[in-house]
Design an enzyme around this catalytic site. Sequence first.
Site, mmCIF file in Angstrom:
data_model
loop_
_atom_site.group_PDB
_atom_site.id
_atom_site.type_symbol
_atom_site.label_atom_id
_atom_site.label_comp_id
_atom_site.label_asym_id
_atom_site.label_seq_id
_atom_site.Cartn_x
_atom_site.Cartn_y
_atom_site.Cartn_z
ATOM 1 N N LYS A 53 0.124 -0.067 -4.486
ATOM 2 C CA LYS A 53 1.322 -0.175 -3.648
ATOM 3 C C LYS A 53 1.379 -1.578 -3.031
ATOM 4 O O LYS A 53 0.400 -2.329 -3.052
ATOM 5 C CB LYS A 53 1.282 0.856 -2.506
ATOM 6 C CG LYS A 53 1.361 2.313 -2.944
ATOM 7 C CD LYS A 53 2.718 2.708 -3.462
ATOM 8 C CE LYS A 53 2.784 4.191 -3.793
ATOM 9 N NZ LYS A 53 1.939 4.555 -4.937
ATOM 10 N N SER A 79 6.170 4.436 -9.461
ATOM 11 C CA SER A 79 6.474 4.021 -8.091
ATOM 12 C C SER A 79 6.524 2.506 -7.916
ATOM 13 O O SER A 79 6.942 2.026 -6.869
ATOM 14 C CB SER A 79 5.453 4.609 -7.106
ATOM 15 O OG SER A 79 4.234 3.924 -7.173
#
EC number: 3.4.21.88
Length: 204
Positions: free
Chosen positions: A164, A126
């Site tokens: 993230k 990701s």
Amino acid sequence: MEKLTKRQQDILDFIKLKVQEKGYPPSVREIGQAVGLASSSTVHGHLSRLEEKGYIRRDPTKPRAIEILGDNRTETQSVIQVPIIGKVTAGLPITAVESVEDHFPLPASIVAGADQVFMLRISGDSMIEAGIFDGDLVVVRQQQSAYNGEIVVALTEDNEATVKRFYKEKDHFRLQPENSSLEPIILKQVSVIGKVIGVYRDLH
């Protein structure tokens, strides 16, 4: 200083070379491979002789802790053994494992405060558009806050850990992946446990 055998000189030269290239000394296995010794105990024996003769100093409590002493032409850097803490996801969150799996030597010049820095191994894709890939080790500085846009290790409301890009918005937090095929994670509450300050990738 007492004269070295050819094998001892080869080992010392290899240690100096690796310190010069990477900023930290090689592992016992790497030394053995470089000088043609299959037995780690034999390598340890040669390192002991080098230490007795005053060419190196070792810290038995730390892996790879080899300091070159005396008349050498290699400027060594101070090395910090940074703990590697479990696995953390860069895909779907997984439970953070708060235990030290191993230690990794990093130059002190890039690590401010050994007790405030740790490393985590990435699992998932990701963050690939930020140059963080599956299997990478990220260097994380422990802190409880972050500016919008910084890459963080965060704990979600369910105590799941994820890497993230962090955004605090009007009535929620957005944990944004760096992969255009994935959606952001939107949360009412999130706990920042650290900011990613570096990435290590083994090219071998």
